[in-house]
Enzyme design. Structure first.
Site, PDB file in Angstrom:
ATOM      1  N   TYR A  37       0.811  -1.226   0.000  1.00  0.00           N
ATOM      2  CA  TYR A  37       0.000   0.000   0.000  1.00  0.00           C
ATOM      3  C   TYR A  37       0.844   1.275   0.000  1.00  0.00           C
ATOM      4  O   TYR A  37       2.047   1.230   0.124  1.00  0.00           O
ATOM      5  CB  TYR A  37      -1.073   0.000   1.073  1.00  0.00           C
ATOM      6  CG  TYR A  37      -0.722  -0.159   2.533  1.00  0.00           C
ATOM      7  CD1 TYR A  37       0.530   0.080   3.056  1.00  0.00           C
ATOM      8  CD2 TYR A  37      -1.736  -0.544   3.418  1.00  0.00           C
ATOM      9  CE1 TYR A  37       0.769  -0.044   4.409  1.00  0.00           C
ATOM     10  CE2 TYR A  37      -1.505  -0.686   4.778  1.00  0.00           C
ATOM     11  CZ  TYR A  37      -0.242  -0.430   5.260  1.00  0.00           C
ATOM     12  OH  TYR A  37      -0.017  -0.558   6.598  1.00  0.00           O
ATOM     13  N   GLU A  38       0.180   2.380  -0.199  1.00  0.00           N
ATOM     14  CA  GLU A  38       0.838   3.695  -0.331  1.00  0.00           C
ATOM     15  C   GLU A  38       1.827   3.685  -1.503  1.00  0.00           C
ATOM     16  O   GLU A  38       2.901   4.288  -1.436  1.00  0.00           O
ATOM     17  CB  GLU A  38       1.529   4.037   0.995  1.00  0.00           C
ATOM     18  CG  GLU A  38       1.819   5.520   1.205  1.00  0.00           C
ATOM     19  CD  GLU A  38       0.582   6.393   1.122  1.00  0.00           C
ATOM     20  OE1 GLU A  38      -0.447   6.062   1.732  1.00  0.00           O
ATOM     21  OE2 GLU A  38       0.642   7.419   0.404  1.00  0.00           O
ATOM     22  N   GLY A  39       1.404   3.021  -2.594  1.00  0.00           N
ATOM     23  CA  GLY A  39       2.290   2.856  -3.762  1.00  0.00           C
ATOM     24  C   GLY A  39       3.124   1.608  -3.593  1.00  0.00           C
ATOM     25  O   GLY A  39       3.991   1.568  -2.724  1.00  0.00           O
ATOM     26  N   GLN A  69       7.310   2.545  -6.297  1.00  0.00           N
ATOM     27  CA  GLN A  69       8.375   3.361  -5.699  1.00  0.00           C
ATOM     28  C   GLN A  69       9.616   3.338  -6.575  1.00  0.00           C
ATOM     29  O   GLN A  69      10.294   4.356  -6.759  1.00  0.00           O
ATOM     30  CB  GLN A  69       8.745   2.841  -4.300  1.00  0.00           C
ATOM     31  CG  GLN A  69       7.597   2.773  -3.304  1.00  0.00           C
ATOM     32  CD  GLN A  69       6.938   4.104  -3.060  1.00  0.00           C
ATOM     33  OE1 GLN A  69       7.597   5.142  -3.049  1.00  0.00           O
ATOM     34  NE2 GLN A  69       5.625   4.095  -2.895  1.00  0.00           N
TER      35      GLN A  69
END
Lengths: 590, 590
Positions: free
Chosen positions: A441-443, A448
């Site tokens: 999650y969060e990319g 990244q």
């Protein structure tokens, strides 16, 4: 049971990430070394004695959904209120809204403890932090006046509503829509999935930040706006009013972080108390500029996810080390002993534990250094842009490396425990279950890597990354000059790793400059790992130089340089290949 | 849902592991290529349509303990009986006890399917296989007459009772005791933990093989004897008699394989129906020679655990590939397209999937080759010893590599699924939960590495391993001579890997010869991985040479050689270090 590594955390903050120097310059406001130690001690005490004992029960019971309401595990509401009563929610919050304005690096360090004690607990307040950042930077005076105090104190919690079923990592595909109303408010309609802490009973109100699309918005990411949508409307006097038309339709049954409710949120089903369908929302920032507002929060949100991986990894290392010191099996290889030996004395177990410790230490240093860069990017001064770009450069690594390490170290932790590691009551398995979401999650960590290679390397024409690599190399030069035999072949190995880092970096920059994005993307993940291992190992060496009296620091840096770091050359080969073998092999996926 | 890769399994068996040549020589009895295909097809059908649909429910309900009885998940007893009615339990069993006497390599291949469909299902019958092997090799005529038919048919299941709380990997510490009785039977007293399928309701009787110590036994592993202890005594006419004094005290609450009951067994609590305390047992083999009997079973038991890792890895790869073909996110990098692309087209996702496929293919080849070596070691002929040593050499790799790959591939599978991978209903998470035990039980992978380095390398003065490496090198020579451009730099990379393998092997042999065991042990795990990656990649190339019409084979071998194989040089550095940095770093664990 988890014990916060307060000493190690303070050391890394001060002597590796740069806080010592910042305090000496007076750049940290009231924060002195003594105050820092006091804060870390107190946080450690809270993590150890209050949060950690609730982790296993929280995992077992989990958050429970019924009739659109979510009940948190027994004791968690009280725990949360003791936590906010301690002032922990407002550490970095704006001083004029009741926050303490402390550095992000310190906050990140403290979040390592919350997450180490219970990742399901640690995750919730980070969403509130994001909401505070967004409102502070982009909210109107009215919104700030209404919401900031309570979000800073933690009396209300915040959420981030991005994901939709058809739009996971790809925000251009969002469909949630917002309609303008004459009074300047909006009505929101649509569904969001995977909303962390979207509904719960920790607080009486929940402040949702929601990405949606106006009817006349351009297609794609340039047509996304950000809205604030409270669970309960707020009256002029600050008291709570009607239930807004946003509800939690279900929560996910997940592998881990069971006490963190992952909600499907439905906006505009017409079942609120506002008298009309559509969740009442207020614009944050400008129309169609929602993505820019999101980016405000992105660096620190990604850092805080990295910190989750770090916290779990530290907990897993500690638990495995405790077990390996107690558990006796087989004869010792130590000469002259005949008794069964603690398994920590067996070479392969020691290898696993040292691998865990080296990875955790490197991940900590990278994450805190990113936090420090974020802090400096917010301070006035001519080097502000330098630090903003440094923070941007480090963010993908601060998110991906500690979260990959979280999974690797938690898995090694199970292995050290042998059969006991597979039994849930031991607690080692929960750490792997919890850790497994953080690389996603969060990319995702793959995203990244794409961000690192395509957006961060080209910053300032490549000078940002070059300056950083030069700094790493200075550490190696200091190692060399120290002439300390306990560094073994560290400087030779680090020098070779930096050469590989430099070569791959220049090649990637070349490809990007020539528009050969495909070649750059194919090796992005390998590059991200290469970079992280090299930087992390340099930081371990930096710590060893700063603390020459503790022989274990140099020994650990050396162990990493001599056994884990050589991986960089295989990773480098993968990057330099430019995806040729990958492209040729896609036939094997048909 | 799982679909057994029947074609790939048959291909690997025949053209990589050596079954084609064995069939051509007539060394496989009635087994012809047509019959082989028919058996694999039928097994695949059973795995896909019967077992796979029961996996999720089995995981959710799990085995349930109550009042010393264990109830299997709904439908599992029927499933098991359909399975034994199909004759699947007796594939490798002795023909004179109703078995089909088929090769172990074929059985291993078929077990890949059972485990791919449900590891919790696949694991149970492998314990019965071990009991059959032990009885066949070491049981008295009377024991064989009473038990073998029913164990071969699967009407009764078997178990292996080794582990005790104070003696996990270290059998010298066993305390379970056996007392002689005048009628030649024994009475067993003690507790065993982690007993797979120790109690359940699939069959009406369960045949425990139990390690215990006689009162006058020497200390350590030379004082261990093996006993057969049935759950129910068997009357002279073969009917079931009194309940023996062995009971399941509890089952573990585990991370995965929930439908596989992991039991604590108590012997001799005096609550059976035999009229006295002590579980009635019969000696298998000679007194105090129990460990030798265990070793009979060890190679194939370890192979079958490797197969568990392989089966789960294949299931995870398939599931992730299916998802990546369906799921659309982001723009395609394929020129001329504007729609959202299936994520399999994104380089980083393709990289993950190809990594998974290469690892699975290598693990399969190593495991089946080990099975083939076991088969040939059982055939008469002057090369029997050669094949027995080959099987011994490959066993630690056939256990460790596929089980490590199982965890790695299942974890990558979750990553490919993104957020959906963390949601239990998707099924990707279960595969990681199940896979995580396989590197631990049946000798941890660290113990396999110790076995490889200290016992297997020195076989025949090192000639066993040298001959094997020479065979691998012949494959590389054939790749070179093929002059096929689609192999890319495979032969160069493989040649370099073999050089590293040879150098580390000779160094380890030297250390062992000089008694420098510590230096050898420190790098054992790195060596085991180095060896497995090299052998596995050579096998992929061998398959590509045998099947030149399928371009994906060479492309996959090349992908592995150019992106995964370069790891061997880092691993080699770790081995050659001889544990110097490890020893220096143990200070960091104090």
């Amino acid at each position: 049971m988890y014990r916060a590594p307060v000493g190690e955390i303070g050391f890394t903050l001060r002597h590796v990430a740069g806080l010592e120097e910042a305090m000496a310059r007076g750049a940290t406001g009231d924060l002195t070394p003594d105050l820092l130690d006091a804060i870390l001690d107190e946080a450690g005490r809270f993590a150890d004695s209050e949060i950690a004992p609730m982790a296993a029960g929280g995992d077992k019971t989990g958050a429970v959904w019924r009739d659109r309401a979510v009940t948190m595990p027994p004791g968690w509401r009280d725990l949360y209120h003791r936590w906010i009563d301690g002032g922990w929610n407002g550490l970095t919050g704006p001083v004029d809204h009741g926050g303490q304005g402390l550095p992000t690096s310190l906050s990140a360090a403290i979040y390592e403890m919350w997450n180490g004690a219970s990742m399901a607990f640690g995750i919730g307040p980070t969403l509130t932090l994001g909401a505070v950042d967004a409102l502070e930077a982009h909210g109107t005076d009215a919104l700030r006046a209404t919401y900031l105090d309570k979000l800073v104190s933690g009396e209300w919690m915040g959420t981030m509503n991005l994901t939709e079923p058809q739009a996971g990592s790809d925000l251009s595909a969002l469909r949630t829509r917002a309609e303008r109303r004459d009074d300047g408010t909006y009505r929101i309609f649509g569904s969001k999935i995977f909303i962390t802490f979207g509904e719960h009973d920790l607080t009486d109100n929940i402040v949702h930040l929601v990405l949606a699309r106006l009817p006349d918005a351009p297609a794609g990411v340039k047509g996304i706006s950000l809205f604030l949508v409270p669970k309960r409307l707020v009256n002029a006097d600050g008291s709570l009013g009607a239930r807004n038309d946003v509800f939690c339709q279900s929560i996910e049954h997940k592998l881990g972080i069971h006490a963190s409710p992952t909600c499907t949120m439905v906006y505009g089903d017409g079942i609120g108390e506002t008298g009309e369908a559509g969740a009442v929302g207020w614009l944050v920032g400008e129309e169609n500029k929602g993505l820019a507002c999101m980016f405000t929060m992105m660096n620190s949100a990604r850092l805080y996810v990295g910190i989750q991986g770090l916290g779990v990894a530290q907990a897993a290392f500690q638990k495995a080390l405790d077990f390996a010191r107690e558990r006796r099996q087989g004869r010792s290889a130590v000469p002259g002993t005949t008794d069964m030996a603690p398994i920590v004395e067996h070479a392969d177990v020691a290898r696993m534990l040292l691998t865990m410790k080296a990875l955790v230490g490197s991940a900590r240093a990278i994450a805190y250094s990113c936090g420090h860069a974020i802090d400096r990017s917010r301070q006035d001064g001519e080097d502000r842009r330098f630090w903003a770009e440094r923070a941007s450069l480090l963010t993908p690594m601060a998110k991906s490396f500690p979260t990959d390490v979280g999974v690797e170290v938690a898995s090694l932790g199970i292995q050290v425990h042998g059969g006991m590691g597979f039994v849930e009551e031991t607690g080692a398995a929960r750490l792997l279950r919890d850790a497994r979401i953080a690389p996603i999650y969060e990319g995702t960590n793959g995203i990244q890597a794409i961000d690192l290679v395509t957006r961060k390397l080209p910053l300032s024409g490549g000078e940002t990354v070059r300056a950083y690599i030069a700094e790493l190399e200075e550490i190696v030069t200091s190692v060399e000059q120290s002439n300390r035999p306990d560094f073994g072949r560290s400087s030779e190995r680090l020098r070779a790793a930096i050469a590989a880092l430099r070569e791959t970096t220049e090649r990637l920059l070349e490809w990007m400059a020539r528009g050969e994005t495909g070649a750059a993307l194919a090796g992005a993940t390998a590059y991200q790992r290469l970079f992280s291992l090299t930087a992390g190992n340099c930081y371990l060496a930096k710590g060893a130089l700063a603390d020459a009296d503790v022989p274990s620091r140099a020994a650990l840096a050396r162990f990493m340089a001599e056994t884990l770091l050589p991986d960089v050359h295989a990773l480098s080969a993968e990057v330099m290949d430019g995806g040729e073998s990958l492209r040729a092999a896609t036939v094997a996926l048909n």
